[in-house]
Scaffold this motif. Structure first.
Motif, PDB file in Angstrom:
ATOM      1  N   PRO A 606       0.814  -1.227   0.000  1.00 50.73           N
ATOM      2  CA  PRO A 606       0.000   0.000   0.000  1.00 50.73           C
ATOM      3  C   PRO A 606       0.847   1.277   0.000  1.00 50.73           C
ATOM      4  CG  PRO A 606      -0.072  -1.084   2.144  1.00 50.73           C
ATOM      5  CD  PRO A 606       0.608  -2.035   1.213  1.00 50.73           C
ATOM      6  N   LEU A 607       2.076   1.202   0.574  1.00 53.79           N
ATOM      7  CA  LEU A 607       2.940   2.380   0.585  1.00 53.79           C
ATOM      8  C   LEU A 607       3.336   2.785  -0.832  1.00 53.79           C
ATOM      9  CD1 LEU A 607       4.624   4.447   2.228  1.00 53.79           C
ATOM     10  CD2 LEU A 607       6.511   2.792   2.134  1.00 53.79           C
ATOM     11  N   PHE A 608       3.747   1.805  -1.631  1.00 59.40           N
ATOM     12  CA  PHE A 608       4.120   2.104  -3.014  1.00 59.40           C
ATOM     13  C   PHE A 608       2.908   2.577  -3.816  1.00 59.40           C
ATOM     14  CE2 PHE A 608       8.097   0.519  -1.935  1.00 59.40           C
ATOM     15  CZ  PHE A 608       8.981   0.525  -3.012  1.00 59.40           C
ATOM     16  N   ALA A 609       1.753   1.982  -3.560  1.00 59.74           N
ATOM     17  CA  ALA A 609       0.547   2.403  -4.280  1.00 59.74           C
ATOM     18  C   ALA A 609       0.155   3.831  -3.893  1.00 59.74           C
ATOM     19  CB  ALA A 609      -0.599   1.433  -3.993  1.00 59.74           C
ATOM     20  N   GLU A 610       0.268   4.167  -2.595  1.00 57.66           N
ATOM     21  CA  GLU A 610      -0.096   5.499  -2.101  1.00 57.66           C
ATOM     22  C   GLU A 610       0.779   6.581  -2.713  1.00 57.66           C
ATOM     23  OE1 GLU A 610      -1.888   8.526   0.164  1.00 57.66           O
ATOM     24  OE2 GLU A 610      -2.531   6.445  -0.071  1.00 57.66           O
ATOM     25  N   TRP A 611       2.065   6.293  -2.869  1.00 58.45           N
ATOM     26  CA  TRP A 611       3.012   7.309  -3.331  1.00 58.45           C
ATOM     27  C   TRP A 611       3.402   7.114  -4.799  1.00 58.45           C
ATOM     28  CZ3 TRP A 611       4.113  11.630  -0.724  1.00 58.45           C
ATOM     29  CH2 TRP A 611       3.733  11.673   0.620  1.00 58.45           C
ATOM     30  N   ASN A 612       2.496   6.496  -5.559  1.00 55.33           N
ATOM     31  CA  ASN A 612       2.670   6.384  -7.014  1.00 55.33           C
ATOM     32  C   ASN A 612       4.014   5.753  -7.362  1.00 55.33           C
ATOM     33  OD1 ASN A 612       1.859   6.681  -9.704  1.00 55.33           O
ATOM     34  ND2 ASN A 612       2.847   8.691  -9.875  1.00 55.33           N
ATOM     35  N   ASN A 613       4.365   4.727  -6.589  1.00 52.51           N
ATOM     36  CA  ASN A 613       5.608   3.964  -6.826  1.00 52.51           C
ATOM     37  C   ASN A 613       6.855   4.851  -6.822  1.00 52.51           C
ATOM     38  OD1 ASN A 613       4.180   1.448  -7.223  1.00 52.51           O
ATOM     39  ND2 ASN A 613       3.585   2.269  -9.218  1.00 52.51           N
ATOM     40  N   ARG A 625       6.264  -7.033  -1.761  1.00 49.17           N
ATOM     41  CA  ARG A 625       5.481  -7.464  -0.610  1.00 49.17           C
ATOM     42  C   ARG A 625       6.351  -7.311   0.641  1.00 49.17           C
ATOM     43  NH1 ARG A 625       2.798  -7.377  -4.423  1.00 49.17           N
ATOM     44  NH2 ARG A 625       1.319  -8.890  -5.269  1.00 49.17           N
ATOM     45  N   GLY A 626       5.688  -7.356   1.797  1.00 47.12           N
ATOM     46  CA  GLY A 626       6.441  -7.337   3.041  1.00 47.12           C
ATOM     47  C   GLY A 626       6.161  -6.092   3.857  1.00 47.12           C
ATOM     48  N   LYS A 627       6.873  -6.003   4.984  1.00 48.57           N
ATOM     49  CA  LYS A 627       6.716  -4.852   5.869  1.00 48.57           C
ATOM     50  C   LYS A 627       8.056  -4.532   6.503  1.00 48.57           C
ATOM     51  CE  LYS A 627       5.079  -7.825   9.648  1.00 48.57           C
ATOM     52  NZ  LYS A 627       3.976  -8.076  10.591  1.00 48.57           N
ATOM     53  N   ALA A 628       8.122  -3.320   7.056  1.00 50.57           N
ATOM     54  CA  ALA A 628       9.393  -2.872   7.601  1.00 50.57           C
ATOM     55  C   ALA A 628       9.151  -2.048   8.853  1.00 50.57           C
ATOM     56  CB  ALA A 628      10.150  -2.042   6.575  1.00 50.57           C
ATOM     57  N   ALA A 629      10.089  -2.191   9.793  1.00 53.28           N
ATOM     58  CA  ALA A 629      10.143  -1.282  10.938  1.00 53.28           C
ATOM     59  C   ALA A 629      11.159  -0.199  10.590  1.00 53.28           C
ATOM     60  CB  ALA A 629      10.573  -2.041  12.195  1.00 53.28           C
ATOM     61  N   ILE A 630      10.747   1.068  10.736  1.00 52.94           N
ATOM     62  CA  ILE A 630      11.563   2.176  10.255  1.00 52.94           C
ATOM     63  C   ILE A 630      11.735   3.213  11.354  1.00 52.94           C
ATOM     64  CG2 ILE A 630      11.688   4.083   8.585  1.00 52.94           C
ATOM     65  CD1 ILE A 630      10.116   2.440   6.640  1.00 52.94           C
ATOM     66  N   LYS A 631      12.948   3.736  11.434  1.00 50.91           N
ATOM     67  CA  LYS A 631      13.240   4.895  12.263  1.00 50.91           C
ATOM     68  C   LYS A 631      13.943   5.909  11.354  1.00 50.91           C
ATOM     69  CE  LYS A 631      15.236   6.395  16.638  1.00 50.91           C
ATOM     70  NZ  LYS A 631      15.977   5.976  17.855  1.00 50.91           N
ATOM     71  N   LEU A 632      13.286   7.049  11.114  1.00 53.63           N
ATOM     72  CA  LEU A 632      13.728   7.987  10.086  1.00 53.63           C
ATOM     73  C   LEU A 632      14.057   9.339  10.704  1.00 53.63           C
ATOM     74  CD1 LEU A 632      13.959   8.796   7.016  1.00 53.63           C
ATOM     75  CD2 LEU A 632      11.560   9.499   7.187  1.00 53.63           C
ATOM     76  N   ASN A 633      15.253   9.852  10.381  1.00 58.08           N
ATOM     77  CA  ASN A 633      15.635  11.227  10.706  1.00 58.08           C
ATOM     78  C   ASN A 633      15.794  11.977   9.386  1.00 58.08           C
ATOM     79  OD1 ASN A 633      15.767  10.689  13.466  1.00 58.08           O
ATOM     80  ND2 ASN A 633      17.880   9.983  13.298  1.00 58.08           N
ATOM     81  N   GLU A 660       9.465 -10.667   6.039  1.00 60.36           N
ATOM     82  CA  GLU A 660       8.434 -11.249   5.165  1.00 60.36           C
ATOM     83  C   GLU A 660       8.423 -10.571   3.798  1.00 60.36           C
ATOM     84  OE1 GLU A 660       4.709 -11.068   7.135  1.00 60.36           O
ATOM     85  OE2 GLU A 660       5.437 -11.960   9.000  1.00 60.36           O
ATOM     86  N   GLY A 661       9.630 -10.247   3.307  1.00 60.47           N
ATOM     87  CA  GLY A 661       9.720  -9.500   2.064  1.00 60.47           C
ATOM     88  C   GLY A 661       9.663 -10.395   0.844  1.00 60.47           C
ATOM     89  N   ALA A 662       9.194  -9.819  -0.245  1.00 60.49           N
ATOM     90  CA  ALA A 662       9.152 -10.537  -1.520  1.00 60.49           C
ATOM     91  C   ALA A 662       9.184  -9.529  -2.652  1.00 60.49           C
ATOM     92  CB  ALA A 662       7.890 -11.383  -1.608  1.00 60.49           C
ATOM     93  N   LEU A 663       9.950  -9.879  -3.704  1.00 63.93           N
ATOM     94  CA  LEU A 663       9.994  -9.100  -4.936  1.00 63.93           C
ATOM     95  C   LEU A 663       9.569 -10.017  -6.079  1.00 63.93           C
ATOM     96  CD1 LEU A 663      13.347  -7.144  -4.458  1.00 63.93           C
ATOM     97  CD2 LEU A 663      11.032  -6.243  -4.237  1.00 63.93           C
ATOM     98  N   ILE A 664       8.539  -9.629  -6.787  1.00 59.86           N
ATOM     99  CA  ILE A 664       7.927 -10.490  -7.788  1.00 59.86           C
ATOM    100  C   ILE A 664       8.050  -9.837  -9.160  1.00 59.86           C
ATOM    101  CG2 ILE A 664       5.786 -11.632  -8.488  1.00 59.86           C
ATOM    102  CD1 ILE A 664       4.906 -11.421  -5.525  1.00 59.86           C
TER     103      ILE A 664
END
Length: 884
Positions: A606-613, A625-633, A660-664
Motif C-alpha cells: 500500500p505504501l508504493f501504491a499510495e506514493w505512485n511507486n 510485498r512485506g513490511k518494515a520497521a523504520i526509524k527515520l531522521n 516477510e519481504g518478496a519481490l515479484i
C-alpha cells in the motif's frame, strides 16, 4: 412696378451690407496687428502673472455679427508672491473676447462677452496664506485705452476646476460641462445669474470626503455689491444626482454664513448617492422613509482659517430591502462637526435602530480623530450579514450571508487606516457574538466558506471561542480555544497567545489553496512571528496532493515563524507512524523541514501504491510485498515561491528492518540471468540451472534483514549488508541517486546459482566456502549495466584473510594457551543465534493525555466557565461610553 422698386431696394441693401463687410475685412487687415498689440499691452496692465500664449488671431465671420479676438493655448503657471513654480494655475485651449465690429470705426472697443473652452483652473492656498490666483493688479495707467470691459456674459465649456486650501485642509474638485454667467459685470451693484451642469469629483473637509463622484446641476442668482464687498444668494436650486437642496448664504469682507438643507429625501436615493468614501454606491435598493439634512457653514472670511462646519441628519421610519434581506423601522439621528467651534472633529450617531429577521438591533457610535479614527460605541442585536455586505461591502467578497447576534461595548482606534488596517489600539472591548449559518465567498474564488455555528466572547486582552464550526469546500473543522494579549497584539506591542483545540472529520489541504489562477504570486512570509501558543489536533482524515492520512493526533507549538510538533501520530498507507516534526521558515516562503518518524510495521504494497511507486516503474506496488520497521531522521528545504523541492540538500538517516519481504517479477533481476547467459556463464552452469535460478529470482522471498541508509547530496547510500533469500544469499551495497543513477555491488556463492546438490548419503550441506561471484550494476535503474566487480572481490579476500588470522590467534589462545595475556586477542566462543527487534521508544507519553476525551472535555468546561464569568462581568459593569 412695385417689384422693381423692391428689387432696387434689395440691391441697395445688399450693396451696403457687402460694402460694410468689405470695409470691415479691410479694416481687420489694416488694424489686425494693432488690435493684437493693443490687446497684449492692455492684458499686461491688468494681469499680475506672466502669460504664455501660443497664437493670437482676429476674426469676425465665425462669430458674426461680433468681432472675435482669439487667444490659443493660454497658460499661466502658479506663482506664490515671488515664488513661481512649474505647476499650472490656468490653462485654456481657447479664449475668445467678443466686441462690436463697428467699434473699429471709433476710438473705443467694448468687450461684452468672454468664451473659454477646455480650460483647467487650479486654485491653491499654501499654509502661510499665499495664493496662486491673484491674477489681476490695479492699473496705474490713467491714459485712455482702446479696450473697456462692459461684460454681459461669460461662458465656460469643458472646464476642470480644483481648489486646495492647505491651511484649512479643504479640497474641492469638479468638472463643468457648461457654465454660464450673466450680469452687468462693470456695475458696482448687479445681479449675477449662473446656470451650470457639472460633475463633483470631490468635496473634502480634512480627512472626510463629504461628496464624491456625483452629477449636479445648479441655477443660482446672487446679489453682487462691490461697494460694500458683500454678495448674497437670492435664490439657488441645487440638485446632486437629482436630489434637491436649498442653499442660502452671504459673504462679506470679513465673514461668511451659508446654509444647505434638504427635507424629506427618499431614503433609497440617499443610500445610493451619499455613502462615505469607504463605502461603494448602493444600487437598486427598494427603500422607504424620509431623510432630513442640514449643513451650516459659518466663520471668518480668511484664507488661513477654516469656517465652522456643522451638520445634522436623521432618518425616520425607514426601510430597505433587496436581494434576500430587509431592514425595517430604521431610525437614525446623527451630527457632524469639523471641530472649529468645539475643538473636536467628530461624527456622532446618537440613535441607531432597525429590525431585521424580526429582531431588533440598537446601537450608537462616536467617530473622532479622523486621521487616526477613534471609534466608541455600543451594539446590541442581530446583524444580517447579507445586508451588511450589500450596504457596506463588498469587502472583496462576492457573497456574504448569515447572522451574528452581537452585544457589547467598544472603544478602539485605527492607527493607520489607509496603510495597515490591522494596526488597531483597543482601549476597551467587551462583546459576545453568536454566529449562525454564515457563508462567504471571495471574488474570483470558487471556494465557499461556511460557519454553521460558533460563539466568540471578547474581553479586552482575552477572547474565547467555543464550538466554532467551519467548512471550506469538502473540509470541515471545529475550533475551541482561548486567545490572550489581544489588545496589545493589535497595537503591535506584544505577541498573541493561543491555546486551542482543533478537531476535524475531513480536512483536504488542497482546499486551502486559492482557485484564482490570475492571482499574482508574491514572496511573503507564511508563518507568523507575532503569534505564540499551541493547538491540539485531532484529525480523522487528511488529504493532500492525492495522499490520505487518518487518525492524526498531535500538538502543534508555534511562534517566531516556526511550527513544532513534539508528538504527532497517524496512519498512512495502512501503517501507523509517529514521531516529531519541525517546520521553520528561514526566509519568505523558504521552509526547512526536520522530522524524526518511527513505525514498527510499514506495509510496502500500500505504501508504493499510495506514493505512485515513488515516480519509478522498476519496482511497483505489484512487484513488492512485506513490511518494515523504520526509524527515520530527515532534514530538508522546500522553496514554495519557486515551487521547488531541493532534494540535493536533503539529509536523511533511516534505520530499516524488513521482514516477510518478496519481490515479484522485477525486470532488472531478469537482466542478471540474461547477463549470466550472455557472459558465458552457461558454460559453467547448465541452462536448466540458470532457468531454475531465474524462476526463484523472479519470485524472490527473503528473510528479515536490517540496515541503515543515508541520503546526502541527492544520493542514497546503502552500506554493505547480507540478504538471505530463496534464490540466493547475497551481499549488497551501493548508491542510488534521485535521478535513478545507480552504482550497486553484490556478490554471492557460485554454487547457489547451480542449486543444492544431493548424494546417495543425503543433501550436500554448504560449508560457506566456495567460489563467489562479484557483480557490479551501474547505469540507470531503467537501463542497468552489469560487469564483474574485481575491486570488491579484492576487498572481500583481504577481509577474509584478516579474519582468518584473528580466528587462528583465538583458537591458539583458547586451545593451547598461547598469548594468554594478550587482551587484544579474543577467546573463541560459539556464536549464539540472536533475534533482534526494533523497539520504537517514544519516551513517557505525557502528551497523549491531551488527546483523551476526558481531558479535552475538562479543558473545554474550564474555558466555558471562564467565558461565562466574562459575560456576567460585562453585564454588571457600567458601559464605558454613552451618547446623550
Amino acid at each position: 412696378m412695385n417689384w422693381r422698386k423692391g428689387y432696387t431696394v434689395f440691391k441697395w441693401i445688399a450693396g451696403i451690407v457687402l460694402s460694410l463687410m468689405l470695409l470691415i475685412s479691410a479694416l481687420l487687415l489694416v488694424f489686425k496687428e494693432d488690435i493684437k498689440s493693443y490687446a497684449l499691452n492692455e492684458a499686461n496692465k491688468y494681469i499680475n502673472k506672466r502669460v504664455h500664449i501660443s497664437y493670437i488671431d482676429v476674426g469676425i465671420w465665425k462669430s458674426f455679427p461680433d468681432l472675435t479676438l482669439s487667444f490659443d493655448d493660454v497658460l499661466v503657471y502658479s506663482k506664490f508672491d515671488k515664488l513661481e513654480t512649474s505647476d499650472t494655475a490656468i490653462f485654456a485651449k481657447k479664449i475668445d473676447l467678443r466686441l462690436n465690429p463697428l467699434d473699429l470705426l471709433g476710438s473705443k472697443m467694448d468687450v461684452h462677452r468672454i468664451d473659454i473652452e477646455r480650460a483647467k483652473l487650479n486654485l491653491k492656498i499654501l499654509k502661510n496664506g499665499e495664493v496662486n490666483y491673484d491674477f489681476l493688479k490695479p492699473s496705474e495707467d490713467t491714459t485712455v485705452t482702446p479696450f473697456e470691459f462692459n461684460l454681459k456674459k461669460i461662458n465656460l465649456r469643458a472646464t476642470d476646476f480644483t481648489y486646495n486650501n492647505e491651511s484649512t485642509d479643504q479640497f474641492y474638485s469638479a468638472y463643468f460641462n457648461a457654465l454660464e454667467f450673466q450680469g452687468s459685470f462693470n456695475e458696482k451693484q448687479f445681479i449675477l445669474d449662473a446656470q451650470t451642469k457639472f460633475d463633483i469629483n470631490t468635496i473634502q473637509s480634512k480627512s472626510v470626503r463629504l461628496v464624491e463622484n456625483k452629477k449636479a446641476e445648479c441655477d443660482i442668482s446672487i446679489q453682487m455689491d462691490q461697494i460694500n464687498d458683500v454678495f448674497e444668494i437670492i435664490s439657488a436650486d441645487l440638485s446632486i444626482n437629482q436630489l434637491p437642496f436649498l442653499i442660502k448664504g452671504k459673504v462679506s469682507n470679513d465673514s461668511l454664513d451659508f446654509y444647505i438643507g434638504a427635507k424629506d429625501l427618499n431614503l433609497a436615493d440617499v443610500a445610493k448617492n451619499f455613502t462615505l468614501q469607504e463605502l461603494d454606491v448602493v444600487d437598486e435598493i427598494n427603500g422607504q422613509g424620509k431623510v432630513n439634512f442640514e449643513l451650516f457653514i459659518k466663520g471668518a472670511n480668511e484664507k488661513t482659517a477654516s469656517p465652522a462646519i456643522d451638520a445634522n441628519f436623521d432618518v425616520k421610519n425607514g426601510s430597505l430591502s433587496d436581494q434576500g434581506f430587509s431592514l425595517s423601522q430604521i431610525n437614525l439621528k446623527g451630527k457632524y462637526s469639523n471641530g472649529v467651534e468645539n475643538g473636536k472633529e467628530q461624527l456622532t450617531l446618537s440613535t441607531l435602530s432597525f429590525y431585521t429577521l424580526n429582531e431588533k438591533f440598537t446601537g450608537n457610535l462616536l467617530v473622532s480623530d479622523f486621521d487616526r479614527p477613534r471609534l466608541r460605541g455600543k451594539a446590541d442585536g442581530l446583524l444580517d450579514l447579507k445586508a451588511v455586505h450589500r450596504l457596506f461591502g463588498p469587502f472583496s467578497l462576492q457573497e456574504l450571508s448569515g447572522n451574528i447576534s452581537l452585544k457589547g461595548d467598544f472603544d478602539l482606534r485605527m492607527n493607520q487606516p489607509k496603510t495597515d488596517q490591522k494596526d488597531i489600539s483597543i482601549y476597551d472591548l467587551r462583546a459576545s457574538l453568536a454566529l449562525e449559518n454564515i457563508s462567504a465567498q471571495f471574488v474570483d474564488d470558487d471556494r465557499l466558506l461556511h460557519i454553521p455555528n460558533g460563539n466568540i466572547t471578547i474581553r479586552n486582552q482575552f477572547a474565547g471561542i467555543t464550538d466554532l464550526a467551519l467548512s471550506l469546500n469538502n473540509s470541515s473543522l471545529v475550533l475551541d480555544g482561548e486567545f490572550d494579549n489581544l489588545a496589545n497584539y493589535f497595537k503591535g506591542e506584544g505577541n498573541l497567545k493561543v491555546d486551542a483545540n482543533v478537531t476535524s472529520e475531513a480536512l483536504f489541504l488542497d482546499d486551502l489553496s486559492t482557485t484564482n489562477e490570475e492571482e499574482i504570486k508574491s514572496k511573503a512570509w507564511i508563518l507568523p512571528n507575532d503569534i505564540d501558543g499551541k493547538v491540539i489536533l485531532s484529525l480523522s482524515k487528511v488529504e493532500y496532493s492525492g495522499h490520505e492520512y487518518s487518525e492524526i493526533k498531535g500538538r502543534m507549538d508555534f511562534g517566531n515563524r516556526q511550527l513544532y510538533f513534539p508528538l504527532v501520530e497517524g496512519v498512512s498507507a495502512n501503517s501507523k507512524i509517529g514521531g516529531s516534526l519541525k517546520i521553520t521558515e528561514e526566509k519568505p516562503m523558504f521552509l526547512l523541514v526536520e522530522t524524526n518518524l518511527n513505525s514498527d510495521a510499514v506495509n510496502f504494497e500500500p505504501l508504493f501504491a499510495e506514493w505512485n511507486n515513488f515516480d519509478q516503474t522498476v519496482i511497483t506496488s505489484e512487484n513488492i510485498r512485506g513490511k518494515a520497521a523504520i526509524k527515520l531522521n530527515f532534514s530538508g528545504p522546500f522553496d514554495l515561491y519557486e515551487e521547488k523541492i531541493l532534494k540535493d540538500d536533503f539529509d536523511v538517516k533511516a534505520h530499516v528492518k524488513i521482514s516477510e519481504g518478496a519481490l515479484i517479477n522485477v525486470l532488472p533481476f531478469k537482466e542478471i540471468t540474461n547477463s549470466l547467459k550472455a557472459s558465458g556463464g552457461n558454460l559453467l552452469i547448465p541452462k536448466s540451472k540458470i532457468d531454475e535460478f531465474e524462476k526463484r529470482l523472479l519470485n524472490l522471498q527473503f528473510d528479515s534483514f536490517e540496515n541503515e541508509f543515508s541520503v546526502k547530496n541527492g544520493v542514497i547510500t546503502i552500506p554493505r549488508m547480507a540478504i538471505n533469500s530463496n534464490a540466493l544469499d547475497v551481499n549488497l551495497s551501493g548508491t542510488h541517486s534521485f535521478e535513478n543513477v545507480i552504482d550497486y555491488s553484490f556478490d554471492f556463492r557460485f554454487r547457489e546459482i547451480k542449486g543444492m546438490e544431493n548424494s546417495e548419503f543425503g543433501d550436500i550441506v554448504d560449508d560457506g566456502t566456495g567460489f563467489r561471484v562479484f557483480l557490479k550494476m551501474s547505469g540507470t535503474i531503467e537501463n542497468p549495466k552489469f560487469s564483474w566487480d574485481k575491486e570488491a572481490k579484492k576487498e572481500v579476500k583481504e577481509e577474509q584473510r584478516e579474519q582468518a588470522k584473528e580466528d587462528l590467534k583465538s583458537a591458539l589462545k583458547t586451545g593451547f594457551g598461547i598469548n594468554k595475556k594478550d587482551s587484544t586477542i579474543r577467546d573463541l566462543k560459539e556464536k549464539e543465534k540472536q533475534e533482534e527487534k526494533i523497539i520504537m521508544d517514544f519516551g513517557k507519553d505525557t502528551l497523549q493525555d491531551e488527546f483523551s476525551p476526558a481531558n479535552k472535555k475538562k479543558k473545554k468546561n474550564a474555558l466555558q466557565r471562564k467565558i461565562d464569568a466574562w459575560k456576567k462581568e460585562n453585564e454588571k459593569e457600567k458601559p464605558t461610553f454613552e451618547i446623550e
